[in-house]
Design a protein around this motif. Structure first.
Motif, PDB file in Angstrom:
ATOM      1  N   LYS A   5       0.845  -1.196   0.000  1.00  0.00           N
ATOM      2  CA  LYS A   5       0.000   0.000   0.000  1.00  0.00           C
ATOM      3  C   LYS A   5       0.883   1.250   0.000  1.00  0.00           C
ATOM      4  O   LYS A   5       1.843   1.345   0.777  1.00  0.00           O
ATOM      5  CB  LYS A   5      -0.911  -0.023   1.230  1.00  0.00           C
ATOM      6  CG  LYS A   5      -1.745   1.230   1.414  1.00  0.00           C
ATOM      7  CD  LYS A   5      -1.158   2.164   2.453  1.00  0.00           C
ATOM      8  CE  LYS A   5      -1.840   3.500   2.485  1.00  0.00           C
ATOM      9  NZ  LYS A   5      -1.300   4.394   3.547  1.00  0.00           N
ATOM     10  N   GLY A   7       0.796   5.390   0.435  1.00  0.00           N
ATOM     11  CA  GLY A   7      -0.015   6.500   0.945  1.00  0.00           C
ATOM     12  C   GLY A   7       0.092   7.737   0.064  1.00  0.00           C
ATOM     13  O   GLY A   7       0.808   7.744  -0.943  1.00  0.00           O
ATOM     14  N   GLY A   8      -0.619   8.776   0.486  1.00  0.00           N
ATOM     15  CA  GLY A   8      -0.744  10.003  -0.303  1.00  0.00           C
ATOM     16  C   GLY A   8       0.581  10.622  -0.739  1.00  0.00           C
ATOM     17  O   GLY A   8       0.769  10.939  -1.920  1.00  0.00           O
ATOM     18  N   TRP A 219       3.699   1.379   2.697  1.00  0.00           N
ATOM     19  CA  TRP A 219       4.768   2.303   2.304  1.00  0.00           C
ATOM     20  C   TRP A 219       4.318   3.728   2.574  1.00  0.00           C
ATOM     21  O   TRP A 219       3.266   4.157   2.111  1.00  0.00           O
ATOM     22  CB  TRP A 219       5.105   2.125   0.818  1.00  0.00           C
ATOM     23  CG  TRP A 219       5.791   0.836   0.510  1.00  0.00           C
ATOM     24  CD1 TRP A 219       5.212  -0.401   0.397  1.00  0.00           C
ATOM     25  CD2 TRP A 219       7.193   0.640   0.271  1.00  0.00           C
ATOM     26  NE1 TRP A 219       6.164  -1.348   0.108  1.00  0.00           N
ATOM     27  CE2 TRP A 219       7.390  -0.734   0.008  1.00  0.00           C
ATOM     28  CE3 TRP A 219       8.303   1.494   0.241  1.00  0.00           C
ATOM     29  CZ2 TRP A 219       8.648  -1.268  -0.278  1.00  0.00           C
ATOM     30  CZ3 TRP A 219       9.552   0.967  -0.044  1.00  0.00           C
ATOM     31  CH2 TRP A 219       9.715  -0.402  -0.296  1.00  0.00           C
ATOM     32  N   THR A 220       5.145   4.477   3.316  1.00  0.00           N
ATOM     33  CA  THR A 220       4.740   5.834   3.673  1.00  0.00           C
ATOM     34  C   THR A 220       5.949   6.773   3.625  1.00  0.00           C
ATOM     35  O   THR A 220       6.928   6.482   2.926  1.00  0.00           O
ATOM     36  CB  THR A 220       4.004   5.802   5.046  1.00  0.00           C
ATOM     37  OG1 THR A 220       3.561   7.113   5.353  1.00  0.00           O
ATOM     38  CG2 THR A 220       4.858   5.246   6.169  1.00  0.00           C
ATOM     39  N   ASP A 221       5.871   7.885   4.372  1.00  0.00           N
ATOM     40  CA  ASP A 221       6.933   8.889   4.245  1.00  0.00           C
ATOM     41  C   ASP A 221       7.875   8.885   5.448  1.00  0.00           C
ATOM     42  O   ASP A 221       8.542   9.872   5.719  1.00  0.00           O
ATOM     43  CB  ASP A 221       6.305  10.282   4.062  1.00  0.00           C
ATOM     44  CG  ASP A 221       5.376  10.646   5.209  1.00  0.00           C
ATOM     45  OD1 ASP A 221       5.215   9.835   6.158  1.00  0.00           O
ATOM     46  OD2 ASP A 221       4.791  11.750   5.170  1.00  0.00           O
ATOM     47  N   GLY A 224       9.211   3.710   9.306  1.00  0.00           N
ATOM     48  CA  GLY A 224       8.614   2.760  10.239  1.00  0.00           C
ATOM     49  C   GLY A 224       7.915   3.431  11.401  1.00  0.00           C
ATOM     50  O   GLY A 224       7.813   4.662  11.467  1.00  0.00           O
ATOM     51  N   MET A 225       7.415   2.586  12.308  1.00  0.00           N
ATOM     52  CA  MET A 225       6.728   3.082  13.511  1.00  0.00           C
ATOM     53  C   MET A 225       7.779   3.629  14.471  1.00  0.00           C
ATOM     54  O   MET A 225       8.695   2.904  14.857  1.00  0.00           O
ATOM     55  CB  MET A 225       5.966   1.917  14.156  1.00  0.00           C
ATOM     56  CG  MET A 225       5.291   2.245  15.451  1.00  0.00           C
ATOM     57  SD  MET A 225       3.755   3.149  15.246  1.00  0.00           S
ATOM     58  CE  MET A 225       2.601   1.817  14.951  1.00  0.00           C
ATOM     59  N   ASN A 228       7.588   7.354  19.388  1.00  0.00           N
ATOM     60  CA  ASN A 228       6.749   8.431  19.895  1.00  0.00           C
ATOM     61  C   ASN A 228       6.338   9.268  18.686  1.00  0.00           C
ATOM     62  O   ASN A 228       6.902   9.086  17.599  1.00  0.00           O
ATOM     63  CB  ASN A 228       7.555   9.277  20.896  1.00  0.00           C
ATOM     64  CG  ASN A 228       6.680   9.969  21.933  1.00  0.00           C
ATOM     65  OD1 ASN A 228       5.528  10.307  21.657  1.00  0.00           O
ATOM     66  ND2 ASN A 228       7.229  10.175  23.109  1.00  0.00           N
ATOM     67  N   ASP A 229       5.386  10.173  18.857  1.00  0.00           N
ATOM     68  CA  ASP A 229       4.865  10.919  17.713  1.00  0.00           C
ATOM     69  C   ASP A 229       5.912  11.897  17.166  1.00  0.00           C
ATOM     70  O   ASP A 229       6.205  12.910  17.813  1.00  0.00           O
ATOM     71  CB  ASP A 229       3.590  11.665  18.123  1.00  0.00           C
ATOM     72  CG  ASP A 229       2.845  12.197  16.920  1.00  0.00           C
ATOM     73  OD1 ASP A 229       3.505  12.522  15.907  1.00  0.00           O
ATOM     74  OD2 ASP A 229       1.607  12.290  16.991  1.00  0.00           O
ATOM     75  N   PRO A 230       6.463  11.639  15.980  1.00  0.00           N
ATOM     76  CA  PRO A 230       7.546  12.482  15.472  1.00  0.00           C
ATOM     77  C   PRO A 230       7.088  13.884  15.083  1.00  0.00           C
ATOM     78  O   PRO A 230       7.911  14.768  14.877  1.00  0.00           O
ATOM     79  CB  PRO A 230       8.053  11.721  14.235  1.00  0.00           C
ATOM     80  CG  PRO A 230       6.925  10.863  13.816  1.00  0.00           C
ATOM     81  CD  PRO A 230       6.110  10.556  15.041  1.00  0.00           C
ATOM     82  N   ALA A 255      -1.346   6.544  16.826  1.00  0.00           N
ATOM     83  CA  ALA A 255      -0.147   6.631  15.977  1.00  0.00           C
ATOM     84  C   ALA A 255      -0.618   6.734  14.525  1.00  0.00           C
ATOM     85  O   ALA A 255      -1.085   5.765  13.935  1.00  0.00           O
ATOM     86  CB  ALA A 255       0.735   5.402  16.171  1.00  0.00           C
ATOM     87  N   LYS A 256      -0.513   7.932  13.973  1.00  0.00           N
ATOM     88  CA  LYS A 256      -1.170   8.216  12.683  1.00  0.00           C
ATOM     89  C   LYS A 256      -0.641   7.364  11.535  1.00  0.00           C
ATOM     90  O   LYS A 256      -1.301   7.213  10.502  1.00  0.00           O
ATOM     91  CB  LYS A 256      -0.979   9.705  12.358  1.00  0.00           C
ATOM     92  CG  LYS A 256      -1.798  10.144  11.168  1.00  0.00           C
ATOM     93  CD  LYS A 256      -1.430  11.522  10.672  1.00  0.00           C
ATOM     94  CE  LYS A 256      -2.172  11.786   9.371  1.00  0.00           C
ATOM     95  NZ  LYS A 256      -1.299  12.275   8.319  1.00  0.00           N
ATOM     96  N   ILE A 257       0.527   6.802  11.703  1.00  0.00           N
ATOM     97  CA  ILE A 257       1.115   6.002  10.617  1.00  0.00           C
ATOM     98  C   ILE A 257       0.200   4.843  10.222  1.00  0.00           C
ATOM     99  O   ILE A 257       0.258   4.373   9.089  1.00  0.00           O
ATOM    100  CB  ILE A 257       2.535   5.521  11.007  1.00  0.00           C
ATOM    101  CG1 ILE A 257       3.210   4.823   9.825  1.00  0.00           C
ATOM    102  CG2 ILE A 257       2.530   4.640  12.235  1.00  0.00           C
ATOM    103  CD1 ILE A 257       4.687   4.586  10.014  1.00  0.00           C
TER     104      ILE A 257
HETATM  105  P1  ADP Z   1       0.239   8.075   4.408  1.00  0.00           P
HETATM  106  O1  ADP Z   1      -0.237   9.243   3.623  1.00  0.00           O
HETATM  107  O2  ADP Z   1       1.381   7.355   3.757  1.00  0.00           O
HETATM  108  O3  ADP Z   1      -0.863   7.162   4.828  1.00  0.00           O
HETATM  109  P2  ADP Z   1       0.259   9.257   7.045  1.00  0.00           P
HETATM  110  O4  ADP Z   1       0.483  10.729   7.044  1.00  0.00           O
HETATM  111  O5  ADP Z   1      -1.127   8.782   7.210  1.00  0.00           O
HETATM  112  O6  ADP Z   1       0.910   8.674   5.700  1.00  0.00           O
HETATM  113  O7  ADP Z   1       1.171   8.542   8.157  1.00  0.00           O
HETATM  114  C1  ADP Z   1       2.547   8.799   8.230  1.00  0.00           C
HETATM  115  C2  ADP Z   1       2.813   9.893   9.242  1.00  0.00           C
HETATM  116  O8  ADP Z   1       2.415   9.446  10.529  1.00  0.00           O
HETATM  117  C3  ADP Z   1       4.276  10.231   9.434  1.00  0.00           C
HETATM  118  O9  ADP Z   1       4.709  11.178   8.485  1.00  0.00           O
HETATM  119  C4  ADP Z   1       4.310  10.770  10.865  1.00  0.00           C
HETATM  120  O10 ADP Z   1       4.316  12.162  10.902  1.00  0.00           O
HETATM  121  C5  ADP Z   1       3.000  10.311  11.493  1.00  0.00           C
HETATM  122  N1  ADP Z   1       3.188   9.569  12.740  1.00  0.00           N
HETATM  123  C6  ADP Z   1       2.500   9.776  13.890  1.00  0.00           C
HETATM  124  N2  ADP Z   1       2.898   8.940  14.862  1.00  0.00           N
HETATM  125  C7  ADP Z   1       3.872   8.154  14.324  1.00  0.00           C
HETATM  126  C8  ADP Z   1       4.701   7.118  14.829  1.00  0.00           C
HETATM  127  N3  ADP Z   1       4.589   6.677  16.081  1.00  0.00           N
HETATM  128  N4  ADP Z   1       5.609   6.580  13.999  1.00  0.00           N
HETATM  129  C9  ADP Z   1       5.734   6.988  12.732  1.00  0.00           C
HETATM  130  N5  ADP Z   1       4.979   7.981  12.190  1.00  0.00           N
HETATM  131  C10 ADP Z   1       4.061   8.561  12.963  1.00  0.00           C
END
Ligand code: ADP
Ligand code: ASP
Ligand code: MG
Length: 445
Positions: A5, A7-8, A219-221, A224-225, A228-230, A255-257
């Motif tokens: 997958k 993401g945006g 796959w995102t930006d 990995g996880m 803590n909230d970066p 955790a928005k990831i």
């Molecule tokens: P996508 O568009 O690929 O779905 P999201 O913006 O939904 O991406 O999720 C990725 C984002 O989640 C990261 O850029 C990061 O800012 C945020 N994020 C929040 N908490 C965490 C965490 N614990 N680990 C990694 N990323 C996190």
């Protein structure tokens, strides 16, 4: 077969879309590729929907033109041949024709809003498939609306999804890349609906579970996880391994990831979930499985906002059995999940994040209990790790780190993996930072 997958942000620029084509075609293994809308598109579509709801047809029309221009520039950079570009042009003209047609419908209802917001994924997947075709790859697009469905409680219909998806895949066995939309689905009325914001992760996991995939890769930006909230905390680092339970708690608690429900279907079928960074494909990312080799005591922290705490006192005072059942019956009646709960002999405090029925809940609770003023704008901070019952010292480290922060509730002991703390959202950032510094060893990071 694997499910990947993106993401945006991973599909948000023409050169990113080109790099993900390189990624998915690098080895010749068969994959299902789930795509989100280009970054920003879902928000723009929702904004167009808001204008239409407010009957601001001119405003909506301008917003649609701006979004169309963005896609026009995008396809010019994406396709290399005139035939490819013509195909891209046809796709965007057709979909924007549909988007414009929605402006003529009055009143603009929730049904139309759902159709409008689905266009983001419908556009990105068609554009990507056409690009792979232009490159001569073996690709097919299967519409998520033909197999992804939810029931009247907005829950995915897993058995039906599994069956329909298998039927969709049978005639495509010769295709290496099967592309489909994340996020969108059909509801019991057969209308277009969705799995809520960030839902493409959930789509990938539902598909991965349904086909018992080898692996689900998100796959995102980011690599990995993180622990803590970066977006809030300065010194965070990626966690390399996690169990399904740990990842599910972190996703559910903010955790928005990962979409909050992502882990459920993967866990049900034991399919590993790997979180990877599109910008840095060789980085290891995070792997989520049933077990793990590392046994770090404290794994990661997440935070969930917009929480309401409700304080309920029994009017019958001591020894009132049956009280908790009556309390929970009320929440069940209004289909409102309770996240945290703490009790004393005569009082119960619970938290909810969906306050849609708060007034009715309060009214019904008041028939047999005294209620204190609710606390709105609260945040649950969830600390995830291995907190074995016979180990001491973790609670003190947490409380020590939070010594300057007022704590509303603490939930400890229900699971060996989760300690939850409720704080006023005003203190959230400070609390996350303090816990980060107090609980993690940065010596070797
Ligand atoms: P996508 O568009 O690929 O779905 P999201 O913006 O939904 O991406 O999720 C990725 C984002 O989640 C990261 O850029 C990061 O800012 C945020 N994020 C929040 N908490 C965490 C965490 N614990 N680990 C990694 N990323 C996190
Ligand atoms: N495009 C949808 C959203 O922005 C789904 C997703 O990206 O996962 O919420
Ligand atoms: Mg997301």
């Amino acid at each position: 077969m694997q499910v990947w997958k993106f993401g945006g942000t991973s599909v948000g620029k023409p050169d990113r879309m080109q790099s993900i084509r390189n990624l998915v075609t690098a080895d010749k293994s068969r994959k299902i590729v789930v795509l989100s809308a280009l970054s920003g598109t879902t928000n723009s579509l929702l904004a167009i929907g808001e204008s239409l709801k407010a009957n601001d047809i001119d405003g909506a029309s301008q917003q649609i033109d701006t979004l169309y221009d963005h896609y026009q520039v995008f396809i010019k950079a994406l396709y290399k041949t005139s035939a490819g570009l013509a195909q891209g042009q046809e796709i965007i003209d057709k979909e924007f024709g549909f988007i414009r047609s929605l402006s003529g419908i009055s009143p603009f209802t929730l049904k139309q809003e759902k159709e409008l917001v689905a266009e983001g994924e419908i556009l990105s997947t068609q554009m990507f498939s056409a690009y792979l075709e232009e490159e001569g790859d073996s690709v097919v697009l299967i519409p998520a609306l033909d197999f992804m469905s939810i029931d009247a409680d907005n829950e995915p219909e897993f058995a039906a999804i599994e069956e329909k998806l298998k039927q969709q895949l049978i005639p495509q066995e010769d295709k290496l890349i099967v592309v489909t939309q994340g996020f969108i689905c059909r509801n019991p009325r057969g209308e277009v609906d969705n799995l809520k914001r960030g839902g493409s992760d959930y789509t990938a996991s539902l598909i991965g579970g349904a086909i018992s995939a080898e692996e689900i890769q998100i796959w995102t930006d980011i690599d990995g996880m993180h622990n803590n909230d970066p977006r809030i905390v300065k010194r965070t680092f990626p966690v390399r391994e996690m169990t399904f339970e740990e990842a599910a708690e972190l996703a559910y608690f903010g955790a928005k990831i990962l979409h909050p429900s992502t882990i459920t279907p993967a866990k049900m079928r034991g399919v590993p979930v790997r979180l990877k960074n599109t910008m840095e494909p060789s980085a290891p990312g995070t792997v989520i499985t049933a077990s793990q080799s590392t046994n770090a005591e404290i794994k990661a922290i997440a935070a969930k906002d917009n929480i309401t705490a409700i304080y309920i006192h029994s009017t019958r005072m001591l020894n009132a059995y049956g009280f908790l059942r009556k309390v929970f019956d009320v929440f069940e009646k209004f289909k409102t999940p309770v996240d945290m709960i703490t009790t004393s002999e005569v009082s119960v405090a619970v938290t909810i994040d969906n306050s849609e029925h708060l007034e009715s809940i309060t009214k019904m609770l008041s028939q047999f209990a005294d209620l204190e003023e609710h606390d709105r704008n609260q945040t649950i901070i969830c600390i995830v790790g291995n907190f074995l019952a016979d180990k001491s010292g973790i609670a003190i480290r947490i409380l020590e780190a939070l010594r300057n922060i007022p704590i509303r509730m603490i939930s400890y002991g229900a699971s060996e993996h989760n300690i939850s703390i409720l704080v006023d959202s005003r203190h959230k950032n400070e609390a996350l930072e303090a816990l980060n510094e107090g609980l993690f060893d940065f010596g070797n990071k």
